[in-house]
Design a protein around this motif. Structure first.
Motif, PDB file in Angstrom:
ATOM      1  N   THR A 266      -3.901 -24.808 -22.407  1.00  0.00           N
ATOM      2  CA  THR A 266      -2.990 -25.684 -22.282  1.00  0.00           C
ATOM      3  C   THR A 266      -3.512 -26.860 -21.721  1.00  0.00           C
ATOM      4  O   THR A 266      -4.095 -27.017 -20.464  1.00  0.00           O
ATOM      5  N   MET A 267      -3.482 -28.191 -22.142  1.00  0.00           N
ATOM      6  CA  MET A 267      -3.878 -29.589 -21.710  1.00  0.00           C
ATOM      7  C   MET A 267      -2.708 -29.867 -20.804  1.00  0.00           C
ATOM      8  O   MET A 267      -1.712 -29.677 -20.734  1.00  0.00           O
ATOM      9  N   VAL A 268      -3.571 -30.534 -19.733  1.00  0.00           N
ATOM     10  CA  VAL A 268      -2.680 -31.066 -18.463  1.00  0.00           C
ATOM     11  C   VAL A 268      -1.216 -31.625 -18.978  1.00  0.00           C
ATOM     12  O   VAL A 268      -0.339 -31.683 -18.343  1.00  0.00           O
ATOM     13  N   ASP A 269      -1.390 -32.715 -20.086  1.00  0.00           N
ATOM     14  CA  ASP A 269      -0.266 -33.378 -20.555  1.00  0.00           C
ATOM     15  C   ASP A 269       0.817 -32.627 -21.052  1.00  0.00           C
ATOM     16  O   ASP A 269       1.967 -32.717 -21.146  1.00  0.00           O
TER      17      ASP A 269
ATOM     18  N   ALA B 273       2.414 -31.052 -18.327  1.00  0.00           N
ATOM     19  CA  ALA B 273       3.525 -31.745 -17.759  1.00  0.00           C
ATOM     20  C   ALA B 273       4.854 -31.875 -18.435  1.00  0.00           C
ATOM     21  O   ALA B 273       5.859 -31.737 -17.481  1.00  0.00           O
ATOM     22  N   VAL B 274       4.833 -31.670 -19.685  1.00  0.00           N
ATOM     23  CA  VAL B 274       6.045 -31.209 -20.467  1.00  0.00           C
ATOM     24  C   VAL B 274       6.700 -30.180 -20.160  1.00  0.00           C
ATOM     25  O   VAL B 274       7.832 -30.025 -19.888  1.00  0.00           O
ATOM     26  N   LEU B 275       6.019 -29.106 -20.191  1.00  0.00           N
ATOM     27  CA  LEU B 275       6.584 -27.907 -19.667  1.00  0.00           C
ATOM     28  C   LEU B 275       6.896 -27.653 -18.128  1.00  0.00           C
ATOM     29  O   LEU B 275       8.104 -27.424 -17.825  1.00  0.00           O
ATOM     30  N   ALA B 276       6.303 -28.427 -17.346  1.00  0.00           N
ATOM     31  CA  ALA B 276       6.774 -28.451 -15.772  1.00  0.00           C
ATOM     32  C   ALA B 276       8.117 -29.185 -15.723  1.00  0.00           C
ATOM     33  O   ALA B 276       8.890 -28.937 -14.939  1.00  0.00           O
ATOM     34  N   GLU B 277       8.368 -30.379 -16.366  1.00  0.00           N
ATOM     35  CA  GLU B 277       9.550 -31.026 -16.446  1.00  0.00           C
ATOM     36  C   GLU B 277      10.728 -30.195 -16.867  1.00  0.00           C
ATOM     37  O   GLU B 277      11.722 -30.286 -16.258  1.00  0.00           O
TER      38      GLU B 277
ATOM     39  N   TYR C 124       3.842 -34.199 -10.512  1.00  0.00           N
ATOM     40  CA  TYR C 124       2.865 -35.184 -10.314  1.00  0.00           C
ATOM     41  C   TYR C 124       1.406 -34.579 -11.041  1.00  0.00           C
ATOM     42  O   TYR C 124       1.201 -33.395 -10.831  1.00  0.00           O
ATOM     43  N   ILE C 125       0.817 -35.409 -11.777  1.00  0.00           N
ATOM     44  CA  ILE C 125      -0.599 -34.699 -12.127  1.00  0.00           C
ATOM     45  C   ILE C 125      -1.488 -35.304 -11.566  1.00  0.00           C
ATOM     46  O   ILE C 125      -1.632 -36.525 -11.133  1.00  0.00           O
TER      47      ILE C 125
ATOM     48  N   ARG D 174       2.088 -43.654 -14.469  1.00  0.00           N
ATOM     49  CA  ARG D 174       2.421 -43.820 -15.697  1.00  0.00           C
ATOM     50  C   ARG D 174       2.946 -42.650 -16.444  1.00  0.00           C
ATOM     51  O   ARG D 174       3.046 -41.653 -16.113  1.00  0.00           O
ATOM     52  N   GLY D 175       3.416 -42.860 -17.827  1.00  0.00           N
ATOM     53  CA  GLY D 175       4.527 -41.962 -18.582  1.00  0.00           C
ATOM     54  C   GLY D 175       5.046 -41.085 -17.700  1.00  0.00           C
ATOM     55  O   GLY D 175       5.748 -41.397 -16.958  1.00  0.00           O
TER      56      GLY D 175
END
Length: 550
Positions: free
Chosen positions: A208-211, A214-218, A278-279, A430-431
């Motif tokens: 899993t890439m970090v971006d 982030a979608v999963l985390a949200e 937060y990333i 960002r994003g």
């Protein structure tokens, strides 16, 4: 026992010899016979010899079978010692084998129970900290070997101590179990989840890439926010979580840095107001993100206002913001209507909708500390004036963090001037790093600013404002939220919701001065503002400079 074995072995060998001797002796003897041929003593001796021989052979065969079973049981014990507890024991045929098999089964059960106690958290049913760290080491080694991506997430329950203090530790246990199972139920079989400590969980997201993480985390954050726990004293208890992410690919991954960076990102999410993701990223010294340090004098003044708001949040803040001019942050029914409609269309929980609406109305509370002559200035601002303007989200944070009932609005107010491309302030997020509520308020704020008069430019038409929102989608604004805005109001301007007007009506009655020289109080429904005069370097976008700052 050894002597008995030797005696029986000798008997088994001697028995045939005895039979032969008896037959030879019989050749010259005259004794009673059977059927007139074989003497009776010889027959008796032969029978005894044969019986002894058969007994010895059967006993030895039994001993040989028992020895084989014991060897199998010993091998099974050796496999257990090596960690293989799924061993099939042979069916015992002797008492000794039965005893040994029973003992091994007991040992296996105790080892299994001990192993589960060491690797599974008893309260939540997910992996323990030691098991997590072992899995992390293994996954980092695998990702490094095959140059694969992975991400680590730290998830912390917000205000968990307050849950324990208010409802008791039994209620806290209910929340811990519920959150753990919600997280676990929405992960893949290849991912690992465990309790890192207290109210903190770790997720190991393989491949899993970090971006993507982030979608999963949200998604996970939203699911937890929607959850309700039934505890004594509150059958609709709700909690939120803060999530920090850190990841990489292949040989860049390190066990210690992954855990440390994800943990740091999680604490950053909490420091920025909680209930967000937060990333972690390394600082970019070359990034041109405007920073806005808060002056000591302004911080002191903001703290004083915040302490007053802590005692009577609604009354004090209402009295402070109601007399503000329209470009200085007076609560706007248009902005509140826009953010409420968008949040409801996104199917956000009612609690989250209320939080976003309240934050929209208080988004510029920090401007009470900014001098009037700066906010009213019609010409370009100098660097000192610029700094006093761009610190207003942080000053709003200072105020609201001391008003406990309004603290949940802090992340939205603090970040509603961040830009989707990362060129906003105060932190250059960002994003999806920008809280969803802040991204929604940014669009409503910008629309309100463009369609209202300002000291330095006239109002735009509704159509022109919509075009600007579309043009800046993906750079200043979240493109998906801009698309939703245009679906709702692309053709017809938003009309204030009567419910919002009812919420703002009490503020119209509060007209006291807010303790500084300034222009007369104006009517309700200000048009707050981003402002083109503040950019150090002019840019094409309407939202650059002051339009993006105020």
């Amino acid at each position: 026992m050894r002597h008995v074995k030797r005696l029986l072995a000798a008997t088994s060998l001697a028995a045939p010899t005895v039979v032969l001797v008896l037959l030879l002796v019989d050749a010259g003897s005259v004794t009673p016979t059977i059927y007139g041929q074989v003497p009776l003593p010889v027959v008796a001796g032969i029978c005894v010899a044969i019986a002894l021989w058969l007994s010895a052979m059967f006993w030895l065969a039994g001993q040989q079978s028992g020895t084989s079973e014991i060897r199998l049981l010993v091998r099974a014990a050796e496999q257990m010692a090596e960690g293989d507890l799924d061993v099939t024991l042979p069916e015992p045929s002797t008492a000794m084998s039965q005893r040994l098999a029973t003992a091994l089964e007991g040992v296996s059960a105790k080892i299994t129970a001990s192993q589960e106690a060491a690797t599974v958290d008893r309260l939540t049913g997910i992996a323990s900290r030691s098991a997590l760290l072992g899995a992390l080491v293994n996954e980092v080694e695998r990702a490094s070997r095959y140059e694969r991506p992975m991400t680590v997430a730290f998830v912390d329950i917000d205000h968990f101590k307050a849950v324990n203090d208010t409802y008791g530790h039994a209620a806290g246990d209910v929340v811990l179990r519920g959150v753990a199972q919600t997280l676990k139920g929405n992960l893949r079989a290849t991912d690992v989840i465990g309790r890192y400590g207290g109210e903190e969980f770790m997720l190991i997201l393989t491949e899993t890439m970090v971006d993507d993480a982030a979608v999963l985390a949200e998604k996970l954050r939203g699911l937890v926010a929607k959850q309700r726990f039934s505890v004594e004293g509150n059958h609709q208890l709700a909690v939120t979580v803060s999530i920090g992410l850190a990841g990489g690919v292949g040989r860049t991954l390190r066990v210690d840095s992954l855990a440390r960076n994800a943990d740091a990102a999680m604490y950053t999410a909490k420091a920025m107001g909680r209930n967000q993701t937060y990333i972690f990223s390394e600082p970019d010294e070359d990034a041109r993100v405007l920073r806005s340090p808060v002056s000591p004098a302004a911080r002191v003044r903001a703290t004083q206002i915040g302490l007053s708001a802590r005692d009577a949040a609604a009354a004090v803040l209402g009295a402070v913001i109601s007399p503000m001019a329209e470009h200085k942050g007076q609560p706007s029914s248009v902005v509140a209507t826009i953010v409420t409609e968008i949040a409801e269309r996104l199917d956000l929980p009612e609690q989250e909708v209320d939080r976003i609406r309240l934050a929209a109305m208080l988004r510029d509370i920090g401007k009470v500390v900014v001098p009037d002559e700066v906010l009213d200035k019609a010409t370009p601002l100098n660097p000192s004036e610029w700094q006093s303007v761009v610190q207003h989200p942080q000053l709003g944070q200072v105020i609201l963090e001391r008003a406990a009932s309004l603290r949940d609005t802090v992340p939205i107010i603090l970040h509603h001037h961040e830009q989707f491309s990362g060129q906003g302030y105060p932190f250059g997020l960002r994003g999806n790093d920008i809280p969803l509520g802040a991204r929604i308020v940014a669009i409503a704020d910008a629309y309100e600013a463009m369609t209202g008069d300002r000291p330095y430019r006239p109002a735009m038409s509704h159509e022109a404002a919509v075009r600007e929102l579309r043009r800046n989608a993906g750079t200043q604004f979240d493109p998906e939220l801009v698309a939703l805005f245009c679906t709702l109001w692309g053709e017809v301007p938003p009309v204030p919701d009567p419910r919002i007007d009812a919420l703002l009506a009490p503020l119209n009655l509060l007209t006291r001065d807010h303790h500084r020289d300034g222009p007369a109080v104006r009517d309700l429904d200000p048009r707050l503002e981003p402002d083109p005069r503040l950019a150090p370097e002019p840019r094409v976008s309407w939202s650059s400079g002051r339009e993006a700052a105020v």
